[in-house]
Design an enzyme around this catalytic site. Structure first.
Site, PDB file in Angstrom:
ATOM      1  N   SER A 242      -5.347  -7.429  -2.324  1.00  0.00           N
ATOM      2  CA  SER A 242      -6.186  -6.438  -1.676  1.00  0.00           C
ATOM      3  C   SER A 242      -6.344  -5.206  -2.546  1.00  0.00           C
ATOM      4  O   SER A 242      -5.691  -5.054  -3.572  1.00  0.00           O
ATOM      5  CB  SER A 242      -5.582  -6.026  -0.333  1.00  0.00           C
ATOM      6  OG  SER A 242      -4.553  -5.085  -0.556  1.00  0.00           O
ATOM      7  N   LYS A 243      -7.238  -4.362  -2.121  1.00  0.00           N
ATOM      8  CA  LYS A 243      -7.564  -3.168  -2.869  1.00  0.00           C
ATOM      9  C   LYS A 243      -6.313  -2.333  -3.149  1.00  0.00           C
ATOM     10  O   LYS A 243      -6.193  -1.723  -4.198  1.00  0.00           O
ATOM     11  CB  LYS A 243      -8.558  -2.359  -2.041  1.00  0.00           C
ATOM     12  CG  LYS A 243      -9.521  -1.552  -2.884  1.00  0.00           C
ATOM     13  CD  LYS A 243     -10.330  -0.608  -2.041  1.00  0.00           C
ATOM     14  CE  LYS A 243     -11.516  -1.284  -1.393  1.00  0.00           C
ATOM     15  NZ  LYS A 243     -12.474  -0.369  -0.807  1.00  0.00           N
TER      16      LYS A 243
END
Length: 601
Positions: A370-371
């Site tokens: 994820s980011k």
RNA sequence: GGCCCCUUCGUCUAGCGGUCAGGACGGGAGCCUCUCACGCUCCAGACAGGAGUUCGAUUCUCCUAGGGGUCACCA
């Protein structure tokens, strides 16, 4: 299918089925400019997803059997089996024709029937179907790459389909971001936005009538039903269940499943009518092998929302069917969806395509990347100065391998890629290895390919450089000592600036106390030949005279002209800085020293 | 929690019954050397656990544990 508001625009597919002329429009590949920019402006009217392809009839003779992935294709089939198959074909064809008549629409193509059956798939058709809700994710890029590789390897078709059914989150900007990222990676598509194709439209929101048609068919054949509960009602039930049982395993039992209560007016969703038995729905995944899930473990999932927009499982299945997709390769987070989609195919009287589920790319925490844990946007890697092929190479090795080989050219990827090289376990994103690969590809890339990117990175720093011999020589010095062009530009910045800021620590350590050396150097730089070898000679002589090692004099000079203790080889660096600038910088260094040690101190 | 899936060095992986369990990234040591990097040499480092099957299991089967995914009118 009468969701409010959908009623009016009912012009089913007749119109589209006839104007076949525009089929060929926009199919020219290679016109890159054509497919950028206008996000879907050009797929005029590809509503004839029921296109007659007579050439398909010729398939039988020479095309059968030479196929796709070679993993599971038995040579000749027994006469027994062939006979059985013909019987099945006749039966199914009859069914389709009957269907077409009752629907009052054009005849389904024979080709559609053949799609998915293993002896008629002459060329594989694969698709990448992102939902445009942001940048192109690194995981999506890998999915696209694998699909692309397989399609290209077998001279098949790579389709780009935009799954924009999440009206709330889908944006045109995201669509453009996806195009941009795919193009940057060199993953070109044969059908889809910007290039058209026979199976369009390629935006799901433009295919609503297709989903409605198929939903109607499923309702009519008893595979689906209309359900009238509201979203609010559902979440209330869900909440109540959770409170009551303390468990999060709510399964909705629709009141309308068996049509006991007469359907009332009002908005409704269409649900898939899941058989209530323990029958497993199995499939042979190209990566995971035998996978199955039982009917009872699935519920009457929603296919169509009240506004006629399909949910993922229905939209994807209908599109894969109507677009005659032969292989579906996607993240293994879809493994659970596959049985539901297979059921749609079967309910519609078709064999599903082959599936290849790709192990996911994980973050350092071993969870879905994820980011939070690093860059996940493809364009971010571009902006950070990575070479597209380095990313491609890395992405390919993420989950796929071929013996000990780490470095692959695009041609090698095409030559060797296959589903059976894909492992089952998820892999952690390893930036260090990406950096190493990027460095590798920088070193082997021709400078003319690197220069524009290098200049672009310099420009980002507010520096300008021309594509000349000097710039190239500078770039050459950095490709082997940095892992990205962005890094190269940052480190090479001092070549392109007027003067240089001297690093405090470096200056104090290397400059202070070396005034005589710098003064001598300034004189030498200003007068003698300004060429690497003779500069080195002079410096060595100077060191010898002073009775110190070369490093003792090289470092102060380095700091004086570059501002720091680290740079490419000093004499090459000097030459590239140039005589005038070098002299100026040594002068500036002397001034810097004066400020540090005021006379008298 | 139900269901689905996964499990070899820190990481990516090779392995497809018999190997000193191989390679790469990263790490460490050294060589080279004007700093940095490249390059080269070397080192440390793994079969989750337990039962089976077998003459023999990293490899086949089962169980346990751990991890992930998924259970939406998101995709």
């Amino acid at each position: 299918m009468a969701s409010a508001g959908a009623e009016g625009d009912e012009p089913l597919s007749e119109s589209g089925a006839l104007d076949r002329a525009d089929d060929l429009e926009g199919r020219d590949r290679g016109e890159d400019s054509a497919r950028t920019g206008d996000a879907g402006g050009d797929h005029v009217d590809h509503r004839h997803h029921f296109r007659l392809r007579d050439e398909v009839l010729g398939v039988e003779g020479d095309e059968r059997g030479r196929l796709g992935d070679g993993r599971d294709r038995g040579e000749g089939e027994s006469g027994e089996r062939a006979r059985h198959r013909s019987a099945t074909i006749v039966r199914a064809l009859a069914g389709r024709i009957l269907h077409a008549l009752t629907l009052g629409r054009s005849l389904p193509t024979v080709s559609r029937f053949f799609a998915g059956s293993d002896w008629a798939m002459t060329k594989p058709r694969l698709r990448f179907a992102p939902s445009p809700t942001g940048y192109l994710h690194i995981g999506g890029a890998r999915t696209a790459l694998f699909n692309w590789l397989y399609a290209r390897k077998y001279q098949g078709t790579f389709v780009l389909r935009i799954e924009d059914t999440d009206r709330a989150r889908s944006t045109d900007e995201s669509v453009r971001a996806v195009f941009e990222a795919l193009e940057w990676l060199g993953l070109d598509w044969d059908e889809g936005p910007g290039v058209g194709g026979e199976y369009g439209p390629y935006f799901q929101t433009e295919r609503l009538e297709v989903y409605r048609d198929y939903a109607e068919r499923l309702i009519r054949t008893g595979h689906a039903y209309k359900s009238y509960e509201t979203k609010e009602e559902l979440s209330r039930l869900r909440e109540a269940h959770k409170q009551g049982s303390g468990r999060d395993d709510f399964r909705y039992e629709s009141r309308w499943r068996d049509g006991r209560e007469p359907p009332r007016e009002g908005p409704f969703v269409v649900r898939f009518k899941m058989p209530k038995d323990e029958q497993p729905v199995g499939f042979d995944d190209l990566v995971y092998g035998q996978v199955s899930k039982r009917h009872v473990d699935m519920d009457d999932w929603i296919m169509l929302r009240p506004d006629g927009i399909p949910t993922y499982n229905f939209g994807a299945a209908v599109d894969d069917l109507t677009m005659e997709i032969t292989h579906v390769a996607r993240g293994d987070d879809h493994l659970n969806n596959t049985p539901m989609q297979i059921l749609v195919f079967r309910a519609l009287g078709h064999d599903p395509p082959k599936f290849a589920h790709l192990p996911m790319i994980l973050g350092p925490d071993k969870k879905k990347l994820s980011k939070r844990t690093g860059s996940v946007s493809v364009t971010e890697y571009r902006d950070n100065g990575y070479l597209p092929h380095a990313l491609v190479n890395f992405l390919a090795r993420m989950g796929w391998s071929r013996g000990d080989q780490e470095v692959f050219t695009r041609a090698e990827l095409l030559e060797h890629f296959d589903w059976n090289g894909i492992g089952k376990a998820g892999g952690v994103w390893n930036k260090e290895k990406l950096d190493w690969l990027d460095n590798y590809w920088m070193r082997v890339s021709p400078p003319e390919a690197l220069m524009p990117l290098f200049m672009g990175q310099l420009a980002r720093l507010g520096l300008t450089a021309g594509d000349d011999e000097r710039s190239r020589a500078i770039l050459r010095l950095y490709v082997e000592r940095t892992s990205t062009l962005k890094e190269a530009a940052e480190q090479a910045a001092f070549f392109f600036s007027d003067g240089v800021a001297i690093d405090e620590k470096a200056g104090e350590k290397q400059l202070l106390g070396n005034r005589p050396l710098l003064e001598a150097a300034r004189e030498r730089f200003a007068s003698g030949t300004f060429e690497a070898l003779s500069l080195e000679e002079w410096t060595k002589a100077h060191a010898e005279k002073a009775g110190v090692k070369l490093g003792k004099v090289a470092q102060p000079l380095r700091v004086a002209v570059t501002g720091n203790t680290v740079s490419p080889p000093l004499f090459d660096t000097l030459v590239l800085i140039g005589r005038d600038e070098a002299v100026r910088r040594v002068g500036a260094a002397l001034e810097w020293m004066s400020e540090k040690t005021p006379p008298g101190a």
